[in-house]
Design an enzyme around this catalytic site. Structure first.
Site, PDB file in Angstrom:
ATOM      1  N   LYS A  50       5.398  -3.753  -5.687  1.00 30.26           N
ATOM      2  CA  LYS A  50       6.842  -3.573  -5.741  1.00 30.26           C
ATOM      3  C   LYS A  50       7.513  -3.979  -4.432  1.00 30.26           C
ATOM      4  O   LYS A  50       8.550  -4.623  -4.438  1.00 30.26           O
ATOM      5  CB  LYS A  50       7.148  -2.110  -6.056  1.00 30.26           C
ATOM      6  CG  LYS A  50       8.620  -1.788  -6.199  1.00 30.26           C
ATOM      7  CD  LYS A  50       9.176  -2.392  -7.460  1.00 30.26           C
ATOM      8  CE  LYS A  50      10.647  -2.128  -7.641  1.00 30.26           C
ATOM      9  NZ  LYS A  50      11.213  -3.084  -8.618  1.00 30.26           N
ATOM     10  N   GLU A  98       6.247 -12.850 -14.593  1.00 31.66           N
ATOM     11  CA  GLU A  98       5.582 -11.825 -13.792  1.00 31.66           C
ATOM     12  C   GLU A  98       4.954 -10.714 -14.624  1.00 31.66           C
ATOM     13  O   GLU A  98       3.965 -10.136 -14.216  1.00 31.66           O
ATOM     14  CB  GLU A  98       6.490 -11.260 -12.692  1.00 31.66           C
ATOM     15  CG  GLU A  98       7.643 -10.429 -13.128  1.00 31.66           C
ATOM     16  CD  GLU A  98       8.456  -9.908 -11.933  1.00 31.66           C
ATOM     17  OE1 GLU A  98       7.909  -9.734 -10.844  1.00 31.66           O
ATOM     18  OE2 GLU A  98       9.658  -9.651 -12.124  1.00 31.66           O
ATOM     19  N   TRP A 135      -2.921  -2.583  -1.620  1.00 38.97           N
ATOM     20  CA  TRP A 135      -2.632  -3.954  -2.050  1.00 38.97           C
ATOM     21  C   TRP A 135      -3.289  -4.830  -1.002  1.00 38.97           C
ATOM     22  O   TRP A 135      -2.817  -4.932   0.128  1.00 38.97           O
ATOM     23  CB  TRP A 135      -1.128  -4.198  -2.123  1.00 38.97           C
ATOM     24  CG  TRP A 135      -0.792  -5.514  -2.756  1.00 38.97           C
ATOM     25  CD1 TRP A 135      -0.687  -5.782  -4.093  1.00 38.97           C
ATOM     26  CD2 TRP A 135      -0.512  -6.753  -2.081  1.00 38.97           C
ATOM     27  NE1 TRP A 135      -0.370  -7.106  -4.283  1.00 38.97           N
ATOM     28  CE2 TRP A 135      -0.261  -7.722  -3.072  1.00 38.97           C
ATOM     29  CE3 TRP A 135      -0.477  -7.139  -0.749  1.00 38.97           C
ATOM     30  CZ2 TRP A 135       0.041  -9.050  -2.769  1.00 38.97           C
ATOM     31  CZ3 TRP A 135      -0.174  -8.463  -0.440  1.00 38.97           C
ATOM     32  CH2 TRP A 135       0.090  -9.397  -1.448  1.00 38.97           C
ATOM     33  N   ARG A 141       3.397   0.233  -5.296  1.00 36.34           N
ATOM     34  CA  ARG A 141       3.243  -0.494  -4.030  1.00 36.34           C
ATOM     35  C   ARG A 141       1.917  -1.254  -3.932  1.00 36.34           C
ATOM     36  O   ARG A 141       1.703  -2.022  -2.997  1.00 36.34           O
ATOM     37  CB  ARG A 141       3.327   0.488  -2.856  1.00 36.34           C
ATOM     38  CG  ARG A 141       4.625   1.233  -2.780  1.00 36.34           C
ATOM     39  CD  ARG A 141       4.582   2.244  -1.655  1.00 36.34           C
ATOM     40  NE  ARG A 141       4.514   1.599  -0.376  1.00 36.34           N
ATOM     41  CZ  ARG A 141       5.558   1.178   0.323  1.00 36.34           C
ATOM     42  NH1 ARG A 141       6.770   1.347  -0.155  1.00 36.34           N
ATOM     43  NH2 ARG A 141       5.396   0.595   1.490  1.00 36.34           N
ATOM     44  N   CYS A 148       0.833  -1.193   0.000  1.00 39.06           N
ATOM     45  CA  CYS A 148       0.000   0.000   0.000  1.00 39.06           C
ATOM     46  C   CYS A 148       0.873   1.249   0.000  1.00 39.06           C
ATOM     47  O   CYS A 148       1.952   1.247   0.585  1.00 39.06           O
ATOM     48  CB  CYS A 148      -0.910   0.116   1.214  1.00 39.06           C
ATOM     49  SG  CYS A 148      -2.087  -1.200   1.316  1.00 39.06           S
ATOM     50  N   ASN A 167      -1.048   0.881   6.145  1.00 36.61           N
ATOM     51  CA  ASN A 167      -0.209  -0.024   5.364  1.00 36.61           C
ATOM     52  C   ASN A 167       0.318  -1.080   6.324  1.00 36.61           C
ATOM     53  O   ASN A 167       0.958  -0.741   7.309  1.00 36.61           O
ATOM     54  CB  ASN A 167       0.935   0.785   4.742  1.00 36.61           C
ATOM     55  CG  ASN A 167       2.046  -0.068   4.152  1.00 36.61           C
ATOM     56  OD1 ASN A 167       3.155   0.394   4.007  1.00 36.61           O
ATOM     57  ND2 ASN A 167       1.769  -1.289   3.814  1.00 36.61           N
ATOM     58  N   GLY A 168      -0.012  -2.346   6.055  1.00 42.14           N
ATOM     59  CA  GLY A 168       0.480  -3.411   6.919  1.00 42.14           C
ATOM     60  C   GLY A 168      -0.624  -4.376   7.294  1.00 42.14           C
ATOM     61  O   GLY A 168      -1.656  -4.446   6.617  1.00 42.14           O
ATOM     62  N   LYS A 209      11.196 -12.896 -14.879  1.00 41.79           N
ATOM     63  CA  LYS A 209      10.811 -11.662 -15.577  1.00 41.79           C
ATOM     64  C   LYS A 209       9.654 -11.936 -16.512  1.00 41.79           C
ATOM     65  O   LYS A 209       8.693 -11.192 -16.568  1.00 41.79           O
ATOM     66  CB  LYS A 209      11.982 -11.101 -16.407  1.00 41.79           C
ATOM     67  CG  LYS A 209      13.089 -10.399 -15.702  1.00 41.79           C
ATOM     68  CD  LYS A 209      12.741  -9.082 -15.053  1.00 41.79           C
ATOM     69  CE  LYS A 209      12.157  -9.268 -13.698  1.00 41.79           C
ATOM     70  NZ  LYS A 209      13.011  -9.376 -12.572  1.00 41.79           N
ATOM     71  N   HIS A 214      16.468 -34.517 -16.225  1.00 42.88           N
ATOM     72  CA  HIS A 214      15.855 -35.229 -15.095  1.00 42.88           C
ATOM     73  C   HIS A 214      14.372 -34.907 -14.955  1.00 42.88           C
ATOM     74  O   HIS A 214      13.789 -35.133 -13.908  1.00 42.88           O
ATOM     75  CB  HIS A 214      16.598 -34.890 -13.798  1.00 42.88           C
ATOM     76  CG  HIS A 214      18.041 -35.298 -13.842  1.00 42.88           C
ATOM     77  ND1 HIS A 214      18.440 -36.612 -13.754  1.00 42.88           N
ATOM     78  CD2 HIS A 214      19.162 -34.570 -14.035  1.00 42.88           C
ATOM     79  CE1 HIS A 214      19.767 -36.675 -13.859  1.00 42.88           C
ATOM     80  NE2 HIS A 214      20.221 -35.437 -14.041  1.00 42.88           N
ATOM     81  N   GLU A 243      16.224 -15.878 -13.392  1.00 38.02           N
ATOM     82  CA  GLU A 243      15.792 -14.485 -13.445  1.00 38.02           C
ATOM     83  C   GLU A 243      15.032 -14.204 -14.744  1.00 38.02           C
ATOM     84  O   GLU A 243      14.013 -13.505 -14.739  1.00 38.02           O
ATOM     85  CB  GLU A 243      17.030 -13.572 -13.289  1.00 38.02           C
ATOM     86  CG  GLU A 243      16.784 -12.090 -13.411  1.00 38.02           C
ATOM     87  CD  GLU A 243      15.780 -11.508 -12.405  1.00 38.02           C
ATOM     88  OE1 GLU A 243      15.352 -12.209 -11.485  1.00 38.02           O
ATOM     89  OE2 GLU A 243      15.411 -10.343 -12.598  1.00 38.02           O
TER      90      GLU A 243
HETATM   91  C1  AGP Z   1      11.181  -8.980  -9.109  1.00 34.62           C
HETATM   92  O1  AGP Z   1      10.979  -8.659 -10.409  1.00 34.62           O
HETATM   93  C2  AGP Z   1      10.028  -9.069  -8.250  1.00 34.62           C
HETATM   94  N1  AGP Z   1       8.970  -8.246  -8.532  1.00 34.62           N
HETATM   95  C3  AGP Z   1      10.227  -9.585  -6.843  1.00 34.62           C
HETATM   96  O2  AGP Z   1      10.578 -10.925  -6.993  1.00 34.62           O
HETATM   97  C4  AGP Z   1      11.254  -8.886  -5.912  1.00 34.62           C
HETATM   98  O3  AGP Z   1      12.540  -9.095  -6.385  1.00 34.62           O
HETATM   99  C5  AGP Z   1      11.080  -9.431  -4.495  1.00 34.62           C
HETATM  100  O4  AGP Z   1       9.786  -9.141  -4.045  1.00 34.62           O
HETATM  101  C6  AGP Z   1      12.105  -8.909  -3.522  1.00 34.62           C
HETATM  102  O5  AGP Z   1      12.006  -7.535  -3.349  1.00 34.62           O
HETATM  103  P1  AGP Z   1      13.149  -6.691  -2.658  1.00 34.62           P
HETATM  104  O6  AGP Z   1      14.371  -6.813  -3.485  1.00 34.62           O
HETATM  105  O7  AGP Z   1      12.625  -5.301  -2.612  1.00 34.62           O
HETATM  106  O8  AGP Z   1      13.357  -7.283  -1.288  1.00 34.62           O
HETATM  107  N1  GLU Z   2      -4.268  -4.865   5.642  1.00 32.41           N
HETATM  108  C1  GLU Z   2      -4.742  -3.718   4.925  1.00 32.41           C
HETATM  109  C2  GLU Z   2      -5.767  -4.094   3.876  1.00 32.41           C
HETATM  110  O1  GLU Z   2      -5.936  -5.210   3.495  1.00 32.41           O
HETATM  111  C3  GLU Z   2      -3.570  -2.968   4.303  1.00 32.41           C
HETATM  112  C4  GLU Z   2      -2.866  -3.862   3.313  1.00 32.41           C
HETATM  113  C5  GLU Z   2      -1.393  -3.568   3.081  1.00 32.41           C
HETATM  114  O2  GLU Z   2      -0.819  -2.622   3.566  1.00 32.41           O
HETATM  115  O3  GLU Z   2      -0.798  -4.367   2.326  1.00 32.41           O
HETATM  116  O4  GLU Z   2      -6.466  -3.259   3.413  1.00 32.41           O
END
Ligand code: AGP
Ligand code: GLU
Length: 611
Positions: free
Chosen positions: A606, A491, A73, A27, A2, A99-100, A488, A507, A484
């Site tokens: 992200k 995703e 998110w 985010r 978020c 957020n959280g 890419k 294998h 990697e």
């Molecule tokens: C990479 O393209 C991803 N979107 C994801 O795997 C990312 O590398 C992973 O979430 C780790 O994030 P960070 O490097 O910010 O810890």
């Molecule tokens: N837990 C909250 C929700 O679901 C915030 C989510 C988050 O920060 O990822 O709305």
């Protein structure tokens, strides 16, 4: 995850918040919403991207000089209008953005329901604001005190901002485990999950620490800790250019970030690698440098692309420094009761520096006496701060959800680290050391050359854009690159792809190969070159369609593969920095041709600040 943006001052808050939320969409982008105060406290929220919210509020009265905004998110409750933030309290006198995750939200909710609170959404966040209002009512205390008391009771991670009808000149912000930055203007303050919504207004910021609560008015910022002890805000200067968070003419951030790798790798090496002076240094690793050099083993913790960079580091440290390395998915490591001894060395790799699993893995290792080296891109991030020492990537903000320039910068930092350790341990001869420094300095130019293959790679992408599966195969240093490349592609284009060590194919995955299956070989000239040629033959014999990334001047593979992509050669240990480039471009073009949202792929965010 978020994104959070809030404003208090003399300007129109809404446009500032909307613009900021767009910057933070990386985010999360399940829904967006704002709460604005102008006599009444009005919440406007909508499922989907920030532009949907923008459309929704077009004809509303959004005049206000104080407000909060959120891009979500979802963790608790599906992405819809009701679950979108901000959430009102029962009386509608307060609103929160969060957020959280509040882990004990269910028991708090039951309690509050028994006391007559009615909930509209399924989120944990709504429970938070009802709880605060309930405390304030029962204790007859200030909002600030109610927030503080609530925070002593909630379990979990949060960054919150609260706006209140009763206190129209005040915002309250707090954090534990999720980032918050406060921008300081003249007669105005900004609050955001990172500095990108703030940078165009002010370069003076305060990073809120865990367990801190900020009470912000137009003329004052007061920070206290959760024990109610006043803290002195530590004002820092932002080192970020506006241009670095704009698309600068590119269609997507991902393409911009792929294309700027010659620069980001150069920035990452600046002042650290000077071959003429045989100088190699990481300024952030001083006090604990000997711990690294004398480590009996190194544990690397990371997730996703950063984990792939960690795998490259395993090869680097074992090759150059002769230290055994274990590379761990942070999410597995933290729940596995791992064996960690006092003085063990842990390297945590994270672009965002906020990944919850990586952060938790660090805390676990720290509690057992390990020394933590952080390799992060975001300055001041939670992982950077939780580490004993470390090195920043200096790659500039990475906004595309698919990590590209952070990967190459991570590998660059880790290569520098392994070379320093190898040299200090006497495992690398002086001439090899000097040679490596020159090779490092030549990397940006070679990456530039690899990027010139863009048109050719786009054509190959066009041929394979409708494939349903892809295999990526590599050996040695190119094995993590295969992983990697596959990550890419899946995703951002939603094509199923697997990365494998090329020899492991026989294998199992070899059963998948038929005339439909594109197989990307990363087959540059290295130790396993001859071996991988046999693997290519095995795929050809089963009519698989071979796309090979090879070293310039390659002849043998050119005759076997349907398509070859020739990249400049370099020292084997640095090859991932170059061989990954065509794979980034291939996935980018395929995703664009399939009409996918490259910068904001579905279901992803992200920085993954939830478990
Ligand atoms: C990479 O393209 C991803 N979107 C994801 O795997 C990312 O590398 C992973 O979430 C780790 O994030 P960070 O490097 O910010 O810890
Ligand atoms: N837990 C909250 C929700 O679901 C915030 C989510 C988050 O920060 O990822 O709305």
């Amino acid at each position: 995850m978020c994104g959070i943006v809030a404003y208090i001052g003399y300007r129109e808050a809404c446009p500032i918040i909307i613009k900021g939320l767009k910057r933070l969409e990386y985010r999360g982008y399940d829904s967006a919403g704002v709460a604005l105060l102008n006599g009444s406290l009005n919440v406007y929220k909508k499922k989907g991207k920030v532009t949907e919210l923008e459309d929704f509020i077009k004809d509303k009265n959004v005049h206000s000089t104080i407000g909060i905004g959120h891009t979500r998110w979802a963790t608790h409750g599906e992405p819809n209008d009701v679950n979108a933030h901000p959430h009102y309290s029962s009386s509608k006198g307060l609103a929160i953005i969060h957020n959280g995750i509040i882990e004990n939200y269910a028991s708090l909710k039951t309690d509050l329901q028994m006391r007559g609170h009615k909930f509209l959404s399924e989120t944990d966040s709504e429970v938070f604001i009802h709880f605060i209002e309930d405390i304030q009512k029962h204790n007859q205390c200030s909002l600030e005190e109610a927030v503080r008391l609530a925070l002593t009771k909630v379990v979990g991670a949060y960054a919150i901002v609260i706006i209140s009808k009763e206190n129209p000149g005040q915002l309250i912000a707090a954090r534990k485990g999720s980032p918050l930055v406060i921008g300081i203007g003249k007669g105005e303050y900004y609050v955001a999950s990172d500095a990108t919504p703030i940078i165009e207004y002010t370069d003076e910021v305060v990073y809120l620490n865990d367990h801190e609560i900020a009470v912000i008015s137009r003329s004052n910022l007061a920070i206290k800790n959760i024990e109610d002890v006043p803290m002195t805000p530590y004002i820092q200067k932002l080192d970020m250019e506006l241009d670095s968070i704009e698309k600068s003419g590119y269609d997507h951030f991902m393409l911009k970030e792929i294309m700027e790798q010659p620069k980001s790798i150069t920035d990452c090496m600046r002042g650290r690698v000077i071959s003429q002076k045989a100088h190699l240094n990481l300024g952030g690793i001083q006090q604990y440098a000997n711990k690294l050099v004398n480590a009996e083993r190194i544990i690397i913790v990371a997730c996703g692309t950063s984990w792939h960079a960690g795998l490259v580091a395993e090869y680097l440290f074992e090759d150059l420094a002769r230290i055994p390395v274990e590379v761990e998915y942070a999410s597995e490591f933290r729940y596995r009761n791992p064996v960690i001894k006092e003085g063990d060395v842990v390297i945590a790799i994270s672009q965002s520096g906020e990944t919850a699993d990586t952060l938790a893995a660090i805390e676990l290792a720290k509690s057992k006496g390990a020394i933590i080296f952080g390799v992060c891109n975001v300055v001041g991030s939670s992982i950077a701060r939780a580490s004993h020492e470390g090195a920043y990537l200096h790659a500039g903000p990475e906004i595309g959800v698919a990590s590209t320039k952070a990967f190459t910068a991570q590998v660059t930092v880790l290569a520098i680290m392994a070379t320093i350790v190898g040299h200090r341990k006497g495992n690398i001869t002086e001439s090899k050391y000097r040679e490596l420094l020159v090779d490092l300095e030549n990397i940006p130019g070679k990456v530039e050359k690899a990027l010139q293959l863009n048109d050719k790679i786009k054509e190959i992408g066009n041929i394979f854009k409708d494939a349903r599966n892809f295999l990526y195969l590599g050996r040695g240093y190119n094995f993590p690159v295969a992983l990697e490349g596959a990550l890419k592609l899946k995703e951002i284009s939603y094509i199923h792809a697997e990365g494998y060590p090329a020899a492991e194919m026989k294998h199992g995955p070899i059963a998948l190969i038929d005339e439909q299956m594109p197989v990307v070989f990363i087959a540059t000239k290295d130790n396993s070159y001859e071996k991988i040629i046999s693997n290519i033959q095995e795929v050809r014999a089963r009519k698989g369609r071979v796309i090979a990334v090879v070293t310039e001047g390659e002849e043998l593979i050119t005759k076997m593969a349907e398509f070859v992509i020739e990249v400049p050669s370099t020292n084997e240990v640095l090859m991932p920095l170059i061989s990954v480039i065509p794979l980034q471009l291939l996935s980018y073009h395929i995703a664009v041709m399939r009409g996918c949202n490259v910068d904001q792929p579905r279901n992803l965010a992200k920085s993954v600040t939830v478990e």
